[in-house]
Design a protein around this motif. Structure first.
Motif, PDB file in Angstrom:
ATOM      1  N   SER A 351     -11.275   6.089 -10.689  1.00  0.00           N
ATOM      2  CA  SER A 351     -11.676   4.917  -9.920  1.00  0.00           C
ATOM      3  C   SER A 351     -10.514   4.207  -9.249  1.00  0.00           C
ATOM      4  N   GLY A 352      -9.280   4.506  -9.636  1.00  0.00           N
ATOM      5  CA  GLY A 352      -8.138   3.786  -9.085  1.00  0.00           C
ATOM      6  C   GLY A 352      -7.690   4.345  -7.753  1.00  0.00           C
ATOM      7  N   GLU A 353      -7.024   3.511  -6.957  1.00  0.00           N
ATOM      8  CA  GLU A 353      -6.469   3.937  -5.680  1.00  0.00           C
ATOM      9  C   GLU A 353      -4.977   4.184  -5.845  1.00  0.00           C
ATOM     10  N   MET A 354      -4.473   5.266  -5.257  1.00  0.00           N
ATOM     11  CA  MET A 354      -3.044   5.528  -5.323  1.00  0.00           C
ATOM     12  C   MET A 354      -2.263   4.569  -4.437  1.00  0.00           C
ATOM     13  N   LEU A 355      -2.817   4.237  -3.265  1.00  0.00           N
ATOM     14  CA  LEU A 355      -2.061   3.440  -2.304  1.00  0.00           C
ATOM     15  C   LEU A 355      -2.336   1.966  -2.543  1.00  0.00           C
ATOM     16  N   ALA A 356      -1.467   1.317  -3.300  1.00  0.00           N
ATOM     17  CA  ALA A 356      -1.642  -0.096  -3.618  1.00  0.00           C
ATOM     18  C   ALA A 356      -0.272  -0.733  -3.726  1.00  0.00           C
ATOM     19  N   ALA A 357      -0.228  -2.030  -3.559  1.00  0.00           N
ATOM     20  CA  ALA A 357       1.050  -2.731  -3.591  1.00  0.00           C
ATOM     21  C   ALA A 357       1.613  -2.763  -5.001  1.00  0.00           C
ATOM     22  N   GLY A 358       2.914  -2.622  -5.121  1.00  0.00           N
ATOM     23  CA  GLY A 358       3.581  -2.716  -6.408  1.00  0.00           C
ATOM     24  C   GLY A 358       4.719  -3.712  -6.325  1.00  0.00           C
ATOM     25  N   ASP A 359       5.207  -4.177  -7.473  1.00  0.00           N
ATOM     26  CA  ASP A 359       6.271  -5.164  -7.494  1.00  0.00           C
ATOM     27  C   ASP A 359       7.646  -4.545  -7.701  1.00  0.00           C
ATOM     28  N   GLU A 360       7.694  -3.306  -8.181  1.00  0.00           N
ATOM     29  CA  GLU A 360       8.979  -2.676  -8.429  1.00  0.00           C
ATOM     30  C   GLU A 360       8.882  -1.210  -8.039  1.00  0.00           C
ATOM     31  N   TRP A 361      10.046  -0.550  -8.041  1.00  0.00           N
ATOM     32  CA  TRP A 361      10.063   0.845  -7.634  1.00  0.00           C
ATOM     33  C   TRP A 361       9.614   1.738  -8.788  1.00  0.00           C
ATOM     34  N   ASN A 362       8.416   2.274  -8.680  1.00  0.00           N
ATOM     35  CA  ASN A 362       7.963   3.315  -9.599  1.00  0.00           C
ATOM     36  C   ASN A 362       7.302   4.436  -8.814  1.00  0.00           C
ATOM     37  N   ALA A 363       7.603   4.473  -7.507  1.00  0.00           N
ATOM     38  CA  ALA A 363       6.959   5.444  -6.629  1.00  0.00           C
ATOM     39  C   ALA A 363       7.301   6.874  -7.023  1.00  0.00           C
ATOM     40  N   ALA A 364       8.548   7.121  -7.451  1.00  0.00           N
ATOM     41  CA  ALA A 364       8.933   8.490  -7.788  1.00  0.00           C
ATOM     42  C   ALA A 364       8.125   9.009  -8.969  1.00  0.00           C
ATOM     43  N   HIS A 365       7.901   8.147  -9.971  1.00  0.00           N
ATOM     44  CA  HIS A 365       7.126   8.570 -11.140  1.00  0.00           C
ATOM     45  C   HIS A 365       5.663   8.795 -10.765  1.00  0.00           C
ATOM     46  N   LEU A 366       5.083   7.870  -9.986  1.00  0.00           N
ATOM     47  CA  LEU A 366       3.697   8.039  -9.554  1.00  0.00           C
ATOM     48  C   LEU A 366       3.555   9.251  -8.638  1.00  0.00           C
ATOM     49  N   PHE A 367       4.581   9.482  -7.825  1.00  0.00           N
ATOM     50  CA  PHE A 367       4.564  10.643  -6.940  1.00  0.00           C
ATOM     51  C   PHE A 367       4.516  11.933  -7.763  1.00  0.00           C
ATOM     52  N   ALA A 368       5.290  11.977  -8.853  1.00  0.00           N
ATOM     53  CA  ALA A 368       5.283  13.159  -9.720  1.00  0.00           C
ATOM     54  C   ALA A 368       3.926  13.331 -10.398  1.00  0.00           C
ATOM     55  N   ILE A 369       3.307  12.210 -10.814  1.00  0.00           N
ATOM     56  CA  ILE A 369       1.980  12.289 -11.427  1.00  0.00           C
ATOM     57  C   ILE A 369       0.970  12.864 -10.433  1.00  0.00           C
ATOM     58  N   GLY A 370       1.030  12.368  -9.195  1.00  0.00           N
ATOM     59  CA  GLY A 370       0.114  12.871  -8.182  1.00  0.00           C
ATOM     60  C   GLY A 370       0.355  14.330  -7.857  1.00  0.00           C
ATOM     61  N   ALA A 371       1.635  14.728  -7.760  1.00  0.00           N
ATOM     62  CA  ALA A 371       1.956  16.121  -7.447  1.00  0.00           C
ATOM     63  C   ALA A 371       1.480  17.057  -8.551  1.00  0.00           C
ATOM     64  N   ARG A 372       1.525  16.587  -9.802  1.00  0.00           N
ATOM     65  CA  ARG A 372       1.066  17.414 -10.917  1.00  0.00           C
ATOM     66  C   ARG A 372      -0.421  17.729 -10.791  1.00  0.00           C
ATOM     67  N   ALA A 373      -1.193  16.778 -10.240  1.00  0.00           N
ATOM     68  CA  ALA A 373      -2.636  16.987 -10.112  1.00  0.00           C
ATOM     69  C   ALA A 373      -2.976  18.030  -9.059  1.00  0.00           C
ATOM     70  N   LEU A 374      -2.024  18.341  -8.176  1.00  0.00           N
ATOM     71  CA  LEU A 374      -2.273  19.313  -7.109  1.00  0.00           C
ATOM     72  C   LEU A 374      -1.871  20.705  -7.588  1.00  0.00           C
ATOM     73  N   LYS A 375      -2.599  21.217  -8.553  1.00  0.00           N
ATOM     74  CA  LYS A 375      -2.235  22.496  -9.154  1.00  0.00           C
ATOM     75  C   LYS A 375      -2.712  23.682  -8.330  1.00  0.00           C
ATOM     76  N   GLU A 376      -3.874  23.548  -7.727  1.00  0.00           N
ATOM     77  CA  GLU A 376      -4.452  24.667  -6.990  1.00  0.00           C
ATOM     78  C   GLU A 376      -4.917  24.190  -5.619  1.00  0.00           C
ATOM     79  N   ILE A 377      -4.348  24.779  -4.585  1.00  0.00           N
ATOM     80  CA  ILE A 377      -4.771  24.514  -3.220  1.00  0.00           C
ATOM     81  C   ILE A 377      -5.229  25.843  -2.635  1.00  0.00           C
ATOM     82  N   GLU A 378      -6.492  25.918  -2.279  1.00  0.00           N
ATOM     83  CA  GLU A 378      -7.054  27.166  -1.793  1.00  0.00           C
ATOM     84  C   GLU A 378      -7.169  27.144  -0.275  1.00  0.00           C
ATOM     85  N   ALA A 379      -7.609  28.266   0.282  1.00  0.00           N
ATOM     86  CA  ALA A 379      -7.799  28.361   1.725  1.00  0.00           C
ATOM     87  C   ALA A 379      -8.773  27.287   2.191  1.00  0.00           C
TER      88      ALA A 379
END
Length: 474
Positions: A351-379
């Motif tokens: 239910s959460g949105e990835m693109l939201a305002a934050g108060d500190e830099w944690n983008a690299a960690h969230l970016f890694a979490i999001g990249a982990r979810a992209l395990k399989e990309i098909e045609a």
């Protein structure tokens, strides 16, 4: 005698290592552009030694960045151990563009850096300082393996960036690597681990046996929820012009979009910022295909976009059909909003949105979490990752961070990956492609600009949408 240290990689992280070959990469990358500030030198360059001093002082807080891979004898499974010969000079390097460097030159340099495989004999990260940009600016290009980036203590950017313009304080201290086990110790401890089931695992089994109906019901509900979220995943997609066998080369292109423009579109058309970004990309992809003389009506394209759960600890992929066949921008937006509303209603886990305002830099960690979810990309599928960043400016020793771009690794048959990162009132789009599959990705960057302008024109005519029709804020 000092106690030896090692940590076994999870099966998922080990899988990231096995996935890599001469054409596929499993590291994420980030490109950050700074004004020079007090890091400027008299010759127009950047004080690299000062940057090195800052990074070196922060590494004492990030022991993860000093760990390297070892293999368990006979078993072959990877483990982390401290690198007793760690040398920062192998990880922090300097390069320069021909002055005054422009964005296209930065993209080419960053793409060459990101296309290179990380050295498995050393800690799995690299950082380049690229000077020579116009107006005295410089860039940091950081790449880090997904197996390492998922750890909380591996966020180098969060450690070196500050919310204040003052000089960065660099403490003194000495780091002592923890002793690594010998091959015999590593093998023997692994044998003991395998023959000693954890109490936590056995406790879960006992709970299941004591209350099988309750445990079975919970598993069933979780499985049904995830299957509904992944309903689009179960329907096969057709091939698209963005599919092909990956080669070893990469090409980048960047585009900045004003966040207020995106908000204006959202207020007029409804939905969320996440929906508007998907609408912009759908229209840009439609324009790009038109320039390739490919009819969008003949292309079945789906976006795979990770969405954070309510706790912000895991991301789940949404499979959203990109309506590139629809001529009208508002029509594409309505179709996308209908899909995302249905997915939100069916699964609270996503239910959460990835693109939201934050108060500190944690983008690299969230970016890694999001990249982990992209395990399989098909045609017929495109990876689209939206990631938050702070809306207040950040600094590196007083040098203001002006732009930030995230780079996703390409997966198997997909020759294009897209990210959108928010920071200080802007959304920064980054396109990573295989140039032998997607030619001249700069045209896709220009298509984003044209699509935003068209949607803004429609929005000014429509005015604010009714909340009951348009959905909620991100």
């Amino acid at each position: 005698m000092a106690r030896v240290y090692y940590e076994r990689l999870s099966d998922e992280s080990a899988g990231f290592l096995e996935y890599e070959n001469s054409r596929r990469r499993a590291h994420i990358a980030m490109v950050l552009v700074f004004e020079a500030g007090r890091l400027a030198t008299e010759g127009g360059g950047i004080d690299f030694e000062r940057v090195r001093e800052i990074v070196s002082s922060r590494l004492r807080e990030l022991p993860r960045l000093r760990t390297k891979l070892r293999r368990i004898p006979l078993d072959g499974h990877p483990v982390w151990v401290d690198d007793p010969e760690f040398n920062l000079d192998y990880h922090l390097q300097q390069s320069s563009l021909p002055r005054p460097g422009n964005q296209d030159q930065l993209c080419r340099t960053a793409a060459r850096i990101a296309a290179t495989r990380l050295d498995r004999s050393r800690p799995l990260w690299d950082c380049w300082v690229i000077e020579g940009l116009a107006e005295g600016r410089f860039a940091l290009v950081l790449k880090m393996h997904k197996a390492l980036a998922l750890f909380e203590g591996a966020d180098l950017l969060r450690a070196i960036l500050s919310t204040t313009e003052g000089p960065t304080r660099c403490g003194m201290g000495r780091y002592s690597p923890r002793p690594a086990p010998s091959p015999v110790e590593l093998f023997s401890q692994e044998v003991l681990r395998r023959w000693s089931p954890s109490r936590r695992t056995m406790g879960g089994v006992f709970n299941f046996l004591r209350k099988p109906s309750r445990a079975g019901r919970e598993l069933k509900e979780q499985a049904e929820g995830m299957l509904r979220v992944m309903g689009y995943r179960l329907r096969p997609a057709g091939e698209s012009p963005f599919d092909g066998n990956l080669g070893p080369h990469r090409s980048f292109s960047f585009q900045e979009v004003d966040l207020e423009s995106v908000q204006a579109i959202r207020r007029a058309l409804g939905g969320t910022v996440h929906d508007v970004v998907l609408t912009i990309l759908s229209g840009a992809l439609r324009r790009f295909l038109g320039e390739l003389h490919v009819s969008p009506v003949t292309v079945d394209l789906r976006g795979v976009t990770p969405i954070l759960d309510s706790l912000g600890e895991e991301a789940h992929p949404w499979f959203v059909e990109l309506p590139i066949w629809e001529e009208s921008g508002p029509g594409r937006h309505d179709l996308l909003c209908e899909q995302t509303r249905r997915i939100r209603a069916e699964a609270d886990a996503a239910s959460g949105e990835m693109l939201a305002a934050g108060d500190e830099w944690n983008a690299a960690h969230l970016f890694a979490i999001g990249a982990r979810a992209l395990k399989e990309i098909e045609a017929g599928q495109l990876a689209i990752l939206q990631c938050p960043g702070p809306q207040n400016p950040l600094y590196l020793d007083g040098a203001r961070l002006e732009e930030c771009y995230g780079i996703l690794p390409l997966r198997d048959s997909s020759g294009l990956g897209i990210t959108a990162m928010s920071y200080t009132g802007s959304i920064f789009f980054a396109f990573n492609c295989d140039p032998d599959i997607v030619h001249d990705v700069r045209r896709l960057r220009d298509a984003v600009d044209s699509e935003v302008a068209e949607l803004l024109g429609v929005s000014s005519e429509r005015g604010p949408a009714l909340r009951a029709v348009g959905g909620s804020d991100p």
